[in-house]
Design an enzyme around this catalytic site. Structure first.
Site, short mmCIF file in Angstrom:
data_model
loop_
_atom_site.label_atom_id
_atom_site.label_comp_id
_atom_site.label_asym_id
_atom_site.label_seq_id
_atom_site.Cartn_x
_atom_site.Cartn_y
_atom_site.Cartn_z
N HIS A 264 0.86 -1.19 0.00
CA HIS A 264 0.00 0.00 0.00
C HIS A 264 0.88 1.23 0.00
CE1 HIS A 264 -3.23 2.76 1.06
NE2 HIS A 264 -4.04 1.80 0.62
N ASP A 318 -7.49 -6.19 0.35
CA ASP A 318 -7.89 -7.15 -0.68
C ASP A 318 -7.30 -8.55 -0.50
OD1 ASP A 318 -9.55 -5.37 -2.04
OD2 ASP A 318 -7.80 -4.39 -2.89
C1 LIG Z 1 -0.78 -0.87 -3.85
C2 LIG Z 1 0.40 -0.61 -4.77
C3 LIG Z 1 -0.16 -0.19 -6.15
C4 LIG Z 1 1.24 0.52 -4.21
O1 LIG Z 1 2.19 0.86 -5.15
P1 LIG Z 1 3.43 1.84 -4.85
O2 LIG Z 1 3.22 2.59 -3.62
O3 LIG Z 1 3.63 2.62 -6.11
O4 LIG Z 1 4.63 0.86 -4.60
P2 LIG Z 1 5.62 0.32 -5.68
O5 LIG Z 1 4.86 -0.35 -6.79
O6 LIG Z 1 6.52 1.44 -6.08
O7 LIG Z 1 6.42 -0.76 -4.89
C5 LIG Z 1 7.51 -0.48 -4.01
C6 LIG Z 1 8.32 -1.74 -3.84
O8 LIG Z 1 7.51 -2.73 -3.19
C7 LIG Z 1 7.33 -3.88 -4.02
N1 LIG Z 1 5.92 -4.26 -3.96
C8 LIG Z 1 4.85 -3.44 -3.96
N2 LIG Z 1 3.72 -4.13 -3.92
C9 LIG Z 1 4.07 -5.42 -3.92
C10 LIG Z 1 3.33 -6.62 -3.91
N3 LIG Z 1 2.00 -6.59 -3.93
N4 LIG Z 1 3.99 -7.78 -3.91
C11 LIG Z 1 5.34 -7.81 -3.92
N5 LIG Z 1 6.11 -6.70 -3.94
C12 LIG Z 1 5.48 -5.52 -3.94
C13 LIG Z 1 7.65 -3.39 -5.43
O9 LIG Z 1 8.08 -4.44 -6.26
C14 LIG Z 1 8.74 -2.39 -5.17
O10 LIG Z 1 9.94 -3.09 -4.94
P3 LIG Z 1 11.36 -2.51 -5.43
O11 LIG Z 1 11.55 -1.25 -4.62
O12 LIG Z 1 12.30 -3.61 -5.09
O13 LIG Z 1 11.21 -2.23 -6.89
C15 LIG Z 1 1.26 -1.88 -4.91
O14 LIG Z 1 1.71 -2.28 -3.63
C16 LIG Z 1 0.54 -3.02 -5.60
O15 LIG Z 1 0.51 -3.06 -6.83
N6 LIG Z 1 -0.05 -3.97 -4.81
C17 LIG Z 1 -0.79 -5.07 -5.40
C18 LIG Z 1 -2.16 -4.60 -5.85
C19 LIG Z 1 -3.08 -4.33 -4.68
O16 LIG Z 1 -3.22 -5.14 -3.77
N7 LIG Z 1 -3.80 -3.18 -4.74
C20 LIG Z 1 -4.78 -2.82 -3.77
C21 LIG Z 1 -4.32 -1.72 -2.91
S1 LIG Z 1 -5.47 -1.41 -1.60
#
Ligand SMILES: CC(C)(COP(=O)(O)OP(=O)(O)OC[C@H]1O[C@@H](n2cnc3c(N)ncnc32)[C@H](O)[C@@H]1OP(=O)(O)O)[C@@H](O)C(=O)NCCC(=O)NCCS
Length: 382
Positions: A264, A318
Site C-alpha cells: 500500500h 484485498d
Molecule cells: C498498492 C500498490 C499499487 C502501491 O504501489 P506503490 O506505492 O507505487 O509501490 P511500488 O509499486 O513502487 O512498490 C515499491 C516496492 O515494493 C514492491 N511491492 C509493492 N507491492 C508489492 C506486492 N503486492 N507484492 C510484492 N512486492 C510488492 C515493489 O516491487 C517495489 O519493490 P522494489 O523497490 O524492489 O522495486 C502496490 O503495492 C501493488 O501493486 N499492490 C498489489 C495490488 C493491490 O493489492 N492493490 C490494492 C491496494 S489497496
C-alpha cells in the site's frame, strides 16, 4: 527548450491532493477513521445507511436521521425501463465493472451545467447515486447470470437489496450484517487514493456527478486499485492449497511479481481493514472452498511478512476480502462492483466537499522531455 524544471514526484507520493475532513488514513499506526471514528467501531452492527449519514453529515446519526437516509436511499433507487434495459444489455458485453461504468454514465442528465453552489442539490444527487449504483450492480449481476430483472423491494436495506439481487437468493441475517460491514469498510479512504482523486479532478471540471462517478469506477477497476480483490482470489484459486503457496509465493516474490492484496502506498503496517475482514471471515467462512482459499491467504500473509514485511509491505484490504465476498455467494467478478457501490458513498461525499472548497480546476504541471521547437517539414519533402 529549457523551462523551469520542477521536480517530478512519481505517483504524486506524499503530495496533498486536497483538504478533507471525511476520512483519515494513519499509515504508520494502521488506523482508518471516518469523521474521527475508528473503522473498527463502524463495521459490526453498524448499517451502511449509518455510515452514509456519517460521511455526509460529519456526525453519527441518531435513529431518526438513519430512518431519513434509509427512506432517501429507498426512494432514489428507482430506475427507468430504459436504464434497466441498458444495464442488462451492457452486462452481457463486458466485465461488470465496465458495464457499471457505462450504466452509471447513462444516468446523467440531458443537460451539462451542474450548479456549483447548490450544495443541497449536490448532496441529493450524491445520495441518489449511492442508491442507483447499488441497484445497477444487482441488475448487472442478474443479467450476467441469465436471470430476469427482479428489482428492489419495499423496506429492503441497501445491503439486503444488493445481496439478494446479486445472488438471486434471500440472504440470511448473518450475510446481511457481513455485507453491511463490507460496504462500511470500503466506503471511503481519504482524498488521495486513485479513484477518489479522480473524483476530485473530474468534479473540478464542473462535470455532472454521473460523469464523475463513472470516471471513478474506471479508476477503481484497475488491478493496482479496487480490481485487486478479484485478482487475489483468482490467484489463490490457482495456487489451490497452502502447500502449493509455500513454493509458489517465494517464487513470485523472487521474480518481483506483485502479489494482489499486498502493499500500500500509505500503510506500512497491516491494513486495519484486513484485520476487520479477518474477524468477519471467522464468522462467515462455512464452506470448505472458502476455508481453503482463506488458508492459502493466511499462508501468503505469513510468507509476505517473513520475506518483505520489514520493507513495509503488508496485507491490504484485498488479501482477505475475496474470501468473505465469496462466502456471501457473490461471484468473483462482482467483488469490485460491490466495492464501487460502497465507495460511491465516499466519492459522492468528496464531490460535495470539493464543491464547498471553491472547486478550482486541477491543472498540474509536467516535465517536458520532448524535442526543442523545430521547423515544420511539408509532407512532400519528408
Ligand atoms: C498498492 C500498490 C499499487 C502501491 O504501489 P506503490 O506505492 O507505487 O509501490 P511500488 O509499486 O513502487 O512498490 C515499491 C516496492 O515494493 C514492491 N511491492 C509493492 N507491492 C508489492 C506486492 N503486492 N507484492 C510484492 N512486492 C510488492 C515493489 O516491487 C517495489 O519493490 P522494489 O523497490 O524492489 O522495486 C502496490 O503495492 C501493488 O501493486 N499492490 C498489489 C495490488 C493491490 O493489492 N492493490 C490494492 C491496494 S489497496
Amino acid at each position: 527548450m529549457t523551462l523551469d524544471t520542477p521536480t517530478l514526484i512519481p505517483g504524486l507520493e506524499g503530495v496533498p491532493a486536497a483538504e478533507s475532513s471525511i476520512s483519515l488514513v494513519d499509515g504508520e499506526g494502521g488506523k482508518l477513521y471516518y469523521r474521527g471514528y475508528s473503522i473498527e467501531d463502524l463495521t459490526e452492527g453498524t448499517t451502511f445507511e449509518e455510515v452514509v449519514a456519517l460521511l455526509y453529515d460529519g456526525e453519527l446519526p441518531n435513529q431518526s436521521r438513519v430512518n431519513d437516509v434509509r427512506q432517501q436511499l429507498e426512494a432514489a433507487r428507482a430506475l427507468t425501463d430504459d436504464q434497466i434495459s441498458l444495464a442488462r444489455q451492457v452486462a452481457t458485453m463486458s466485465h461488470p465493472m465496465f458495464a457499471l461504468q457505462s450504466a452509471v454514465a447513462a444516468l446523467g442528465p440531458k443537460t451539462n451545467d451542474f450548479p456549483q453552489d447548490d450544495f443541497a442539490g449536490a448532496t441529493k444527487r450524491g445520495i441518489d447515486l449511492i442508491a442507483k449504483v447499488g441497484h445497477l450492480v444487482g441488475i448487472i449481476a442478474q443479467a450476467t447470470a441469465g436471470r430476469p430483472y427482479d428489482g428492489p423491494r419495499p423496506g429492503e436495506s441497501h445491503a439486503t437489496m444488493m445481496l439478494r439481487m446479486i445472488t438471486g437468493a434471500e440472504p440470511s441475517d448473518l450475510h446481511i450484517r457481513t455485507m453491511d460491514a463490507l460496504l462500511n469498510l470500503q466506503a471511503d479512504h481519504s482524498a488521495g487514493n486513485a479513484s477518489t482523486f479522480t473524483t476530485r479532478v473530474v468534479t473540478s471540471t464542473k462535470a455532472e456527478p454521473e460523469a464523475v462517478i463513472s470516471a471513478a469506477i474506471g479508476a477503481l477497476s484497475g488491478p493496482a486499485h479496487g480490481g485487486a480483490n478479484e485478482q487475489s482470489l483468482r490467484l489463490f484459486d490457482q495456487i489451490g492449497s497452502s502447500e502449493n503457496a509455500e513454493a509458489e509465493v517465494p517464487r513470485m516474490l523472487d521474480q518481483k511479481v506483485k502479489i494482489p492484496g499486498v502493499g500500500h502506498r500509505v500503510y506500512h503496517v497491516k491494513d486495519p481493514r484486513s484485520i476487520v475482514i479477518q474477524r468477519l471471515a471467522s464468522q462467515v467462512l462455512e464452506r470448505q472452498r472458502e476455508r481453503q482459499l482463506y488458508e492459502v491467504a493466511l499462508t501468503v500473509e505469513r510468507i509476505v511478512k517473513e520475506r518483505i514485511g520489514s520493507r513495509g509491505l503488508w496485507p491490504n484490504v484485498d488479501l482477505f476480502s475475496g474470501c468473505v465476498f465469496s462466502a456471501l455467494d457473490i461471484p468473483i467478478d462482482f467483488f469490485t462492483p460491490c466495492f464501487a457501490a460502497s465507495r460511491t458513498a465516499g466519492w459522492t461525499a468528496h464531490i460535495v466537499e470539493q464543491l464547498r472548497s471553491g472547486n478550482r480546476i486541477f491543472r498540474p504541471d509536467q516535465i517536458w522531455t520532448g524535442p526543442d521547437p523545430r521547423p515544420f517539414v511539408p509532407l512532400a519533402a519528408r
